[in-house]
Design an enzyme around this catalytic site. Structure first.
Site, mmCIF file in Angstrom:
data_model
loop_
_atom_site.group_PDB
_atom_site.id
_atom_site.type_symbol
_atom_site.label_atom_id
_atom_site.label_comp_id
_atom_site.label_asym_id
_atom_site.label_seq_id
_atom_site.Cartn_x
_atom_site.Cartn_y
_atom_site.Cartn_z
ATOM 1 N N ASP A 97 22.578 -91.570 -75.487
ATOM 2 C CA ASP A 97 23.117 -92.327 -74.349
ATOM 3 C C ASP A 97 22.551 -93.742 -74.424
ATOM 4 O O ASP A 97 21.386 -93.964 -74.100
ATOM 5 C CB ASP A 97 22.699 -91.634 -73.046
ATOM 6 N N TYR A 126 17.515 -91.997 -75.393
ATOM 7 C CA TYR A 126 18.049 -92.150 -74.039
ATOM 8 C C TYR A 126 17.593 -93.521 -73.526
ATOM 9 O O TYR A 126 16.438 -93.717 -73.159
ATOM 10 C CB TYR A 126 17.541 -91.039 -73.119
#
Lengths: 305, 305
Positions: B198, B159
């Site tokens: 992400d 992330y």
DNA sequence: CATCTGATG
DNA sequence: CATCAGATG
């Protein structure tokens, strides 16, 4: 497992139904629901006069949420001459448009700290004078008191400081109590006073469901109870207890925790406190325990003045 | 106005229907809803092999809320061999019980700051080794990277730090990008790497709906785009763009604001990035844009390895 | 617009 | 168990 199967012939799935703008607000009485509540009173003054003035008060615990829960419908159905709100938690610029109600002048006092405390007042008749606070710097920035002067009386609408979890703000409260007491005493020397709102104390054991286990908790410490006693000794009367000295289970607040309200594990924290000389004018002092929309319920005073 | 009428004979109004414990969660696909989505793929490797490993990744944007929105049903229906979650915003002690799913080993890394970042990983096969973070103190306390080692590859589930409103955390991001790049480069010298999650950047103009107006916004600054370019230049491949070089309107994130998702005003921020030597193994890289439950949608990699 | 926390009650 | 604000995305 979705293995290497041939693509299906299904058409694309449409996006899911659009969510409502606002998450479904907790169910509450709507205007029509009030029709099933009995808002009448057959009480009169001791010499038989009907009431001609109605005052209501409600700790709304967050005005914006309360409005979404149709709180304004209560105001319209109760239709008091004066309506006092505590814990609006809302600065004037953020008031939702629904709070404007035809026929009322409105007054707001929010605290400096966003989302904390805050009081409001609706009045059908324009007061002679409106003042904000107690004239004590420490408390006047917190949004706790609106005083409205009418021809025959003062109304002091107050939100008394909570002593807090672990009684962290009990010292602050101990400063507040004499300040408020002296404030209303001073007013009382000029005109009769009606003090109302969330006093944040249950005065006597029959004013809360669990007196034994709450003597060290905010709202029922000896210090807070003594504060109320001292106030009454200055020539004021707890109108509800005056009319209903033996009534039990009469509460105006129930914590949201543990289904307290449905079990009526509550506290009487909201009051109409009158100058002794107004007692002959008192008709009724009512707890609207069937009205929802906050962890407090509204209270209503009927008086002939 | 409720004047002094006689009390009505109505019985007391029962308390209103108890509110549901949880405010009605936003509607989402339930397990059965997935039946209407096409999760099949007929793609194979360039030399015709079917996939034998499925990896999925989803920025869930708050695991507790995502669970209430039936996010776990997606996992069960997709049934990947490995599932990576970003932005769990949940320390291990607060994980809801529903996150335990039969057949998976699970690994969690939450940040020190409560309710911020956090990643998780489900794996059917127990990895040879699981490591947390990049080995850089600054980022390893934030809950951003889980690396699992298997026989034939490393999977780095990440992330990436958001550059923030007004690009306040772009400097932090500029430190992160080379750290991550060096980290995967180092791993790649030992075994092939799959980097997913992400990445918080849309690499090229066709990776977002409004490239022109977003060049100064987090996710499409030149700095962030250059970071992705530099990563790919180290011998990595953006699997989705590799397979679908011309595809437009393929996004994995839509802000909740202004109905962006229904208008497909989105960004492609979530990736499977492969060591170049894994390209012959690649079958498909899929965006599950029909799956709801977060402001991101899940992505799935099909590979033969 | 939605997720969290943390303060407050 | 609620409210609200503020941080974050």
């Amino acid at each position: 497992k979705t293995k290497n199967s041939k693509p299906k012939e299904k058409k694309a799935v449409p996006p899911p139904a659009k969510k409502p703008k606002v998450d479904k607000p907790p169910l509450n009485k709507t205007q029509s629901d009030y029709e099933s509540l009995d808002f009448s009173s057959n009480r009169t003054t001791s010499d038989g006069k009907l009431w001609n003035l109605k005052i209501s008060s409600w700790n709304v615990g967050g005005l914006k949420a309360w409005v979404k829960k149709n709180g304004i419908d209560y105001l319209k159905y109760e239709d008091p001459d004066i309506f006092c709100l505590q814990e609006t938690k809302c600065s004037e610029s953020k008031l939702p448009p629904e709070v404007k109600v035809d026929g009322y002048h409105t007054y707001w006092l929010s605290g400096e700290k966003e989302g904390y405390a805050g009081v409001g007042l609706y009045s059908k008749k324009e007061p002679i004078k409106v003042t904000y606070g107690l004239g004590k710097k420490e408390f006047d920035t917190e949004g706790r008191v609106i005083t409205v002067e009418y021809e025959k009386f003062y109304l002091v609408a107050a939100y008394v400081p909570n002593a807090g979890r672990g009684l962290v703000t009990l010292p602050k409260r101990m400063k507040w109590d004499p300040d408020l007491r002296n404030y209303v005493k001073e007013l009382d020397s000029k005109k009769p006073v009606i003090l109302c709102g969330d006093m944040n104390v249950s005065h006597q054991p029959n004013d809360l469901a669990n007196p034994k286990t709450n003597t060290k908790n905010a709202g029922f410490t000896q210090e807070e109870r003594d504060g109320m006693t001292a106030l009454l000794e200055e020539g004021f009367v707890d109108s509800f207890r005056h009319l209903y000295p033996e009534k039990t289970g009469a509460y105006t607040f129930w914590t949201y925790m543990g289904n307290a309200r449905s079990r009526n594990t509550g506290w009487r924290l909201d009051y109409f406190i009158l100058s002794q000389k107004l007692i002959p004018n008192l008709c009724d002092s009512i707890i609207r325990s069937g009205v929802y929309g906050s962890d407090h319920c509204p209270i209503t005073l009927l008086i002939n003045i």
